[in-house]
Scaffold this motif. Structure first.
Motif, PDB file in Angstrom:
ATOM      1  N   PRO A 118     -11.168   9.256   1.564  1.00 17.85           N
ATOM      2  CA  PRO A 118     -11.934   8.813   1.048  1.00 17.85           C
ATOM      3  C   PRO A 118     -11.090   8.151  -0.631  1.00 17.85           C
ATOM      4  N   PRO A 119     -10.407   9.059  -1.328  1.00 20.21           N
ATOM      5  CA  PRO A 119      -9.363   8.007  -2.335  1.00 20.21           C
ATOM      6  C   PRO A 119      -8.340   7.752  -2.288  1.00 20.21           C
ATOM      7  N   ARG A 128      -7.889   5.437   0.929  1.00 19.02           N
ATOM      8  CA  ARG A 128      -8.675   4.719   0.929  1.00 19.02           C
ATOM      9  C   ARG A 128      -9.022   3.397  -0.224  1.00 19.02           C
ATOM     10  N   HIS A 129      -9.339   4.454  -0.955  1.00 23.62           N
ATOM     11  CA  HIS A 129      -9.840   3.759  -2.970  1.00 23.62           C
ATOM     12  C   HIS A 129      -8.818   3.122  -2.782  1.00 23.62           C
ATOM     13  N   MET A 163      -8.027  -0.120  -1.584  1.00 20.43           N
ATOM     14  CA  MET A 163      -8.100  -1.091  -1.670  1.00 20.43           C
ATOM     15  C   MET A 163      -7.975  -1.828  -2.972  1.00 20.43           C
ATOM     16  N   LEU A 164      -7.576  -0.891  -4.186  1.00 24.92           N
ATOM     17  CA  LEU A 164      -7.150  -1.243  -5.311  1.00 24.92           C
ATOM     18  C   LEU A 164      -6.059  -1.671  -5.012  1.00 24.92           C
ATOM     19  N   GLY A 170      -7.013   2.501 -12.978  1.00 20.73           N
ATOM     20  CA  GLY A 170      -7.710   2.792 -11.446  1.00 20.73           C
ATOM     21  C   GLY A 170      -6.706   3.558 -10.807  1.00 20.73           C
ATOM     22  N   LEU A 172      -8.912   8.268 -10.247  1.00 21.81           N
ATOM     23  CA  LEU A 172      -8.373   8.695  -8.483  1.00 21.81           C
ATOM     24  C   LEU A 172      -8.369   9.811  -8.798  1.00 21.81           C
TER      25      LEU A 172
END
Length: 213
Positions: free
Chosen positions: A153-154, A156-157, A160-161, A184, A188
């Motif tokens: 999950p992080p 993928r985050h 996206m950032l 950002g 994370l």
């Protein structure tokens, strides 16, 4: 032309063609640029181009492969910069921020190309997906070193950032966009560990997000 000069100059001609195509494709887009424009600016004949590339699509793939190799080298350098997983993630993030603030920045070459080749079955689109999967896998591996918590999950985050920063970086103040991106990533990492040192020159969470575009 002397045959020996021709054989000795073929690699130089290919390099000139690829460098010219890279400059124009990145700055102006791919579909808007024709083969004739590239050969004229590279100062080669059409015959020379077709001696090195089967056509424009092959040249586009070479352009994206060159970009792919450059990014792989950046990630490899970040991994080699420290034994700390946190520091390695920060180094990758800083390399992205540096790219955003570089002269002539026009966004992500792969996202730009994907917009021009939306067909999922097209070889160029497939190459883009392969590159992006590699990048996601690399970020996932790096984040897995920072905590025992799931890294998917992080990761993928973070991707996206990165995508958002690459898109905003050529539309707004690149320094501000870079700082917002770094903040950002810091967020994370802080979520995964309580002892993260912020990347150099990264602003506080409040100052960056309050001004973010």
């Amino acid at each position: 032309m002397n045959p020996n000069q021709d054989s000795g100059g073929t690699s130089e001609a290919r390099t000139r063609l690829l460098n010219t195509a890279t400059k124009i494709f990145y700055a102006e887009g791919i579909h808007s640029v024709g083969i004739d424009r590239i050969t004229v600016e590279a100062k080669v004949t059409r015959a020379t181009l077709y001696r090195h590339f089967t056509g424009k699509e092959d040249l586009v793939l070479a352009y994206l492969n060159q970009a792919d190799q450059a990014i792989r080298a950046q990630v490899a350098a970040a991994r080699a910069s420290s034994e700390s997983g946190v520091a390695q993630v920060q180094a990758v993030a800083q390399s992205i921020a540096n790219s955003i603030q570089s002269p002539g920045f026009r966004g992500c070459a792969f996202l730009n190309a994907a917009a021009e080749y939306p067909d999922p079955a097209h070889p160029i689109h497939q190459f883009i997906l392969t590159h992006r999967q590699w990048f996601l896998n690399s970020v996932t591996e790096l984040l897995a070193q920072t905590s025992d918590a799931p890294a998917g999950p992080p990761a993928r985050h973070l991707v996206m950032l990165r995508d958002g920063a690459m898109a905003a970086g050529c539309l707004f103040d690149p320094e501000l966009v870079s700082n917002t991106f770094l903040t950002g990533v810091e967020g994370l990492l802080r979520k995964r560990t309580d002892s993260v040192t912020a990347p150099e020159n990264a602003p506080s969470l409040i100052s960056a997000t309050d001004q973010a575009p």
